[in-house]
Design a protein around this motif. Structure first.
Motif, mmCIF file in Angstrom:
data_model
loop_
_atom_site.group_PDB
_atom_site.id
_atom_site.type_symbol
_atom_site.label_atom_id
_atom_site.label_comp_id
_atom_site.label_asym_id
_atom_site.label_seq_id
_atom_site.Cartn_x
_atom_site.Cartn_y
_atom_site.Cartn_z
ATOM 1 N N SER A 160 111.616 9.848 105.137
ATOM 2 C CA SER A 160 112.067 8.654 105.416
ATOM 3 C C SER A 160 111.335 8.267 106.627
ATOM 4 O O SER A 160 111.604 7.322 107.467
ATOM 5 N N HIS A 171 115.026 11.632 95.408
ATOM 6 C CA HIS A 171 114.528 10.195 94.493
ATOM 7 C C HIS A 171 114.481 10.812 93.205
ATOM 8 O O HIS A 171 113.347 10.562 92.711
ATOM 9 N N THR A 176 120.052 12.969 92.478
ATOM 10 C CA THR A 176 120.193 12.104 93.343
ATOM 11 C C THR A 176 121.430 12.119 93.862
ATOM 12 O O THR A 176 121.788 12.142 95.159
ATOM 13 N N SER A 328 110.242 2.913 99.804
ATOM 14 C CA SER A 328 111.666 2.684 99.720
ATOM 15 C C SER A 328 112.324 3.907 100.203
ATOM 16 O O SER A 328 111.768 4.911 99.894
ATOM 17 N N THR A 329 113.515 3.796 100.837
ATOM 18 C CA THR A 329 114.436 4.962 101.135
ATOM 19 C C THR A 329 115.865 4.502 101.305
ATOM 20 O O THR A 329 116.128 3.407 100.966
ATOM 21 N N TYR A 330 116.585 5.411 101.442
ATOM 22 C CA TYR A 330 118.116 4.885 101.689
ATOM 23 C C TYR A 330 118.790 5.404 102.871
ATOM 24 O O TYR A 330 118.454 6.579 103.267
ATOM 25 N N SER A 365 122.970 3.987 91.321
ATOM 26 C CA SER A 365 121.602 4.132 91.844
ATOM 27 C C SER A 365 120.816 4.800 90.959
ATOM 28 O O SER A 365 119.585 5.076 91.030
ATOM 29 N N ILE A 374 111.684 5.349 94.356
ATOM 30 C CA ILE A 374 112.622 4.372 94.002
ATOM 31 C C ILE A 374 112.276 3.251 93.388
ATOM 32 O O ILE A 374 111.139 2.640 93.958
ATOM 33 N N TRP A 376 111.991 0.140 92.910
ATOM 34 C CA TRP A 376 112.560 -1.220 93.315
ATOM 35 C C TRP A 376 112.418 -2.597 92.273
ATOM 36 O O TRP A 376 113.464 -3.254 92.407
ATOM 37 N N LEU A 406 125.019 3.980 99.208
ATOM 38 C CA LEU A 406 123.498 3.941 99.679
ATOM 39 C C LEU A 406 123.188 2.456 100.048
ATOM 40 O O LEU A 406 123.417 1.470 99.172
ATOM 41 N N ILE A 408 120.023 0.767 100.219
ATOM 42 C CA ILE A 408 118.590 1.123 99.901
ATOM 43 C C ILE A 408 117.529 0.069 100.681
ATOM 44 O O ILE A 408 117.742 -1.017 100.591
ATOM 45 N N HIS A 410 113.606 -1.215 101.520
ATOM 46 C CA HIS A 410 112.336 -1.493 101.012
ATOM 47 C C HIS A 410 111.336 -2.494 101.887
ATOM 48 O O HIS A 410 111.820 -3.462 102.349
#
Length: 476
Positions: A160, A171, A176, A328-330, A365, A374, A376, A406, A408, A410
């Motif tokens: 992250s 991921h 997940t 991407s992260t969440y 997700s 992820i 996107w 989540l 998410i 990006h």
């Protein structure tokens, strides 16, 4: 089916096999099947099972507090990153391989659960009452020791924060939902995947050392070696999968050592090996313990509250995550009760780049989680995408009850070096800080107890491995 229950099912099946395998050549140590319930009752092993239930509840309470208090506690990831840099990214990129990733994903969860549960059963099966007590307490108390660090010293996982770092564990389809609902992803320091097995290793060593047994001559040397090998593999795994920072390893060992020493010195009293539980306890000793261990507790509490104050005073400079171009992260939003809501403020701290985000139920997700990234593009096809302009903030309110969400995020830039720093603040409305402090006090006291115990042993000219209660020192 959840990965947890699949792993626990495998552990249940493998338990008798493992116990049989590690006692080959020592059949006389095995507990006959027709005496298992008698031994459980005689040795009070049912209390061990209750202990596991207790710590599962304790963990649940801790996780429930983690997100609501983050508005005050912030995170310290930027400090860790400034010290450590991107060494873990090098580890991941150097060794990344699909088959290795699949194996380590399995190992990370399965062997961790294996060591927690089967180790207790193994020592009970071979008649090692004291070690059964100690390895059970190891899980219970080392988690308790980690609570204040998890609640007040939040550190995001490496994936992250480091641009280009893949979340190879989080991921990844099947895993997940489980990890999103069981791992806050900002409990990186310390690593319990290091602390708990290291605690077992140290307890084994302390046990043998005090009884003048050479480790290689110990009946359980091969099982001990099995734990050592898997602990070393954990060290590599947590860096490779995009979970922990390298600094989490020595800090995990430190927490494991404190827990092991606490257990090693307390267990003989709990088992009444030297008389009644409180034999030799006098008013003077109570006052002495209260003063020194209370002082240590207050000092640690002061440091924790100072850290919280620092984060509150610097909330406008706080950075929650960093995304390189294409990353991407969440962020995880925990379930709400009926009539409750959480307001999420997403701030794009960059001066030129636009941040994109979407909010999904966790279960929805999974289709976009694949091999540590992820997807996107898949999300864009199926969801409404929102944008946060440079140097601006977007507020979103969620009130869906009983559901995990989540957020998410990006970075749509094409160059990895085009990094967006962002801040996420989730306001759950309630001030739960007092609960977090209450859950943390046992950890602070245990730390104070160990420091005080080691000081008294040194003053008495005794070894730090001596677990004899202090009222017997003068009699020897």
């Amino acid at each position: 089916m959840s990965p947890y229950w699949v792993m626990m099912g495998l552990i249940l099946i493998l338990t008798p096999i493992i116990c049989w395998l590690f006692t080959l050549g020592r059949e006389e140590n095995r507990t006959p099947l027709n005496k298992i319930f008698e031994v459980i009752h005689e040795k009070r092993y049912y209390l061990h099972a209750l202990g596991y239930i207790f710590i599962i509840k304790w963990k649940s309470l801790t996780d429930e507090l983690n997100e609501p208090i983050k508005i005050k506690t912030g995170n310290w990831t930027d400090w860790i990153y400034s010290f450590e840099g991107e060494i873990t990214l090098w580890v991941q990129q150097t060794f990344e391989n699909q088959y290795l990733t699949e194996f380590l994903n399995f190992h990370y969860l399965f062997i961790y659960l294996f060591l927690i549960y089967i180790t207790t059963v193994y020592f009970a099966y071979v008649g090692e009452r004291d070690m059964t007590d100690k390895v059970t307490l190891n899980y219970l108390l080392i988690y308790a020791l980690a609570v204040p660090y998890y609640l007040f010293l939040n550190v995001e996982v490496t994936s992250s924060w480091i641009p280009g770092m893949k979340a190879l564990l989080y991921h990844d389809g099947w895993y997940t939902v489980f990890y999103a609902t069981h791992d806050p992803l900002d409990n990186a320091v310390p690593s319990l995947h290091v602390a708990i097995p290291f605690g077992i290793i140290l307890l084994n060593w302390l046990h043998c050392k005090e009884k003048n047994i050479k480790m290689k001559e110990w009946d359980h040397w091969y099982y001990h070696l099995f734990i050592v090998i898997n602990t070393i593999l954990f060290v590599f795994t947590i860096a490779y999968l995009g979970i922990h920072w390298l600094v989490d390893i020595p800090l995990g060992m430190l927490v494991g050592a404190i827990g092991a020493l606490f257990i090693h010195h307390l267990q003989p009293r709990m088992r009444n090996d030297h008389g009644k539980m409180f034999e030799g306890v006098t008013k003077k000793k109570v006052v002495n313990h209260t003063f020194w261990e209370g002082a240590a507790t207050l000092i640690i509490l002061f440091l924790v509250l100072s850290a919280v104050s620092y984060q509150e005073n610097n909330i406008d400079e706080r950075v929650s995550m960093r995304l390189g171009g294409g990353d991407s992260t969440y962020e995880i939003l925990t379930p709400l009760g009926h009539g409750e809501e959480v307001t999420t403020s997403i701030s794009n701290l960059d001066e030129t780049l636009t941040l994109q985000f979407v909010i999904l139920w966790v279960e929805d997700s999974v289709y976009a989680m694949d091999n540590g990234v992820i997807n996107w593009q898949e999300i864009e096809k199926n969801q409404t995408i929102y944008s946060v302009a440079p140097q601006s903030t977007t507020n979103v309110t969620i009130d869906d009850p009983k559901l995990w969400h989540l957020v998410i995020l990006h970075n749509n830039a094409t160059e990895l070096d085009d990094v967006i720093e962002l801040r996420i603040i989730n306001d759950y409305g309630d001030d739960e800080m007092w609960k977090a402090i209450a859950l943390s006090l046992p950890s602070m006291w245990m730390t104070g107890f160990v420091i005080h115990r080691l000081k008294r042993l040194k003053q008495a000219g005794r070894s730090f491995i001596d677990s004899t209660p202090s009222h017997l020192w003068e009699e020897e």
